[in-house]
Design an enzyme around this catalytic site. Sequence first.
Site, short mmCIF file in Angstrom:
data_model
loop_
_atom_site.label_atom_id
_atom_site.label_comp_id
_atom_site.label_asym_id
_atom_site.label_seq_id
_atom_site.Cartn_x
_atom_site.Cartn_y
_atom_site.Cartn_z
N HIS A 122 78.25 53.77 44.06
CA HIS A 122 78.56 53.41 42.68
C HIS A 122 77.63 54.08 41.67
O HIS A 122 77.95 54.13 40.48
CB HIS A 122 78.55 51.88 42.49
CG HIS A 122 77.20 51.24 42.46
ND1 HIS A 122 76.63 50.66 43.58
CD2 HIS A 122 76.30 51.08 41.46
CE1 HIS A 122 75.45 50.16 43.25
NE2 HIS A 122 75.23 50.40 41.98
N ASP A 152 79.36 51.59 50.13
CA ASP A 152 78.63 51.89 48.89
C ASP A 152 77.50 52.89 49.15
O ASP A 152 76.39 52.73 48.66
CB ASP A 152 78.07 50.60 48.26
CG ASP A 152 77.62 50.82 46.82
OD1 ASP A 152 78.10 51.78 46.19
OD2 ASP A 152 76.78 50.04 46.33
N SER A 225 69.61 50.45 41.83
CA SER A 225 70.63 50.74 42.83
C SER A 225 70.39 52.09 43.50
O SER A 225 70.17 53.10 42.83
CB SER A 225 72.01 50.74 42.19
OG SER A 225 72.38 49.46 41.76
#
EC number: 3.4.21.107
Length: 484
Positions: A122, A152, A225
């Site tokens: 992402h 992911d 992230s």
Amino acid sequence: MKARIVNLLSIFLILGFFATPSQALLGGTNKLPDFTELVEENSAAVVNISTTQKISRDHGMPRGFEGMPEFPEGSPFGDFFERFFGERGEGPGPGPDEEFDSQSLGSGFIISSDGYIVTNYHVVKDAEEITVRLSDRRELKAEIIGSDKRSDMALLKVEATDLPVVTIGDSENLKVGEWAMAIGSPFGFDHSVSVGVISAINRSLPRENYVPFIQTDVAINPGNSGGPLFNLDGEVIGINSQILTRSGGFMGLSFAIPIDVAMGVVEQLKSDGKVSRGWLGILIQDVNRELAESFGMKKPMGAVVLQVVPDSPADKAGFREGDVVVEFAGKTIHRQSDLPLAVASYPVGKEAKVKIIREGKKRTLTVKTGELPPEEELAQASPEQPSSDGESTTLGMVLQDLTPEQRKKLDLDERGVLVKEVREGAAAEGDIRPGDVILMINHENITSREQFEKLAGDLPRGKLLPMLVQRGKQPLFMTIRLEE
């Protein structure tokens, strides 16, 4: 005598008999772990990742703020802009057909000295340009070698040599309560460090079927992230991926992809550019206490089959709705989330023994796994509001046969009766709702309202019975108990 007492006291002090409980737990000291050395040794291998995407004006950004980074869903900053400029860019007037560059931020870490970098899918999704900033302030353009939405994960490559690298650890033997440390770029602040402990392992999250997440209380925020999660030995044990938040920021619940899972994905991305996973072709649900009782099981465990995809490996192997999978290829299936992980990691095209419970009896099926197809959802719609014709009341439900149009929308050939209304009685207590379509009760397929009425008269009383319903797009097993 005094000399002996003094000597004994000296011995006690040396052995630590008078140490406080906290000192005993910390090896006789009153200091917490020192992370400074870990930070010094590993920061250089952690990178900041910024991306640029083309966004339509219709996406909702007002004129004059096109260069601002995208804010995460639920972020207070996003709420601020929405409140003052409108949900879809109302206010200082962008047109719907124009485009502008939008930027997003994330983290990553270097796994090889020749420039391979791991991050989240992402972070780089839909990126037209990816820039990697190193700790020495060099900025390098990166290309995507491969990405995998289901886990992911993404693998990047920059053109460089002699880069610092992290040490890859092992996530299989993690224990709750261990210390953990994250390095990343929350809100764009490079090489920020946060520490905490592992709160849980093998955590399943909604809509996440292929990652047994590590839960921590390490402070993770937007921009973290894709960054690494370290243990006290300076080894990467996870990749920080998600937070559970109502404010858009850290609330004490952070989730990381275990490094063992991540590196398995990375190896496939590096060699093939994509990830292949085993596939059975079944839709499943967790077994709770009521379902376990209705299936004749001593305790709740396993994954109950809600739906079998036609011509899938499971269909060819003889799986049925209502089967409870308790073991796959030698791995015990304790809960629903265990099965997708076990199947996905199993070699595609290889046979596996699957232990199931069918109508209270143990069986073993042999299935040859297929390859998990690209993500796609069955186009199913909720049934239309029926007319008042052909209704009947059974078990506290007003039922109606499905029309051909409703069957077509629901992709149902012969099965199913529609629940139009729920009144007092067994159905209400079992949480059956108007709009549900009853597909099966007590392992018997339901083909019509009349057939259901006849079957209901012969159902056993006083015990929990499994009922398979379709609620909107989702089949579910419920339980219902008829009064004696």
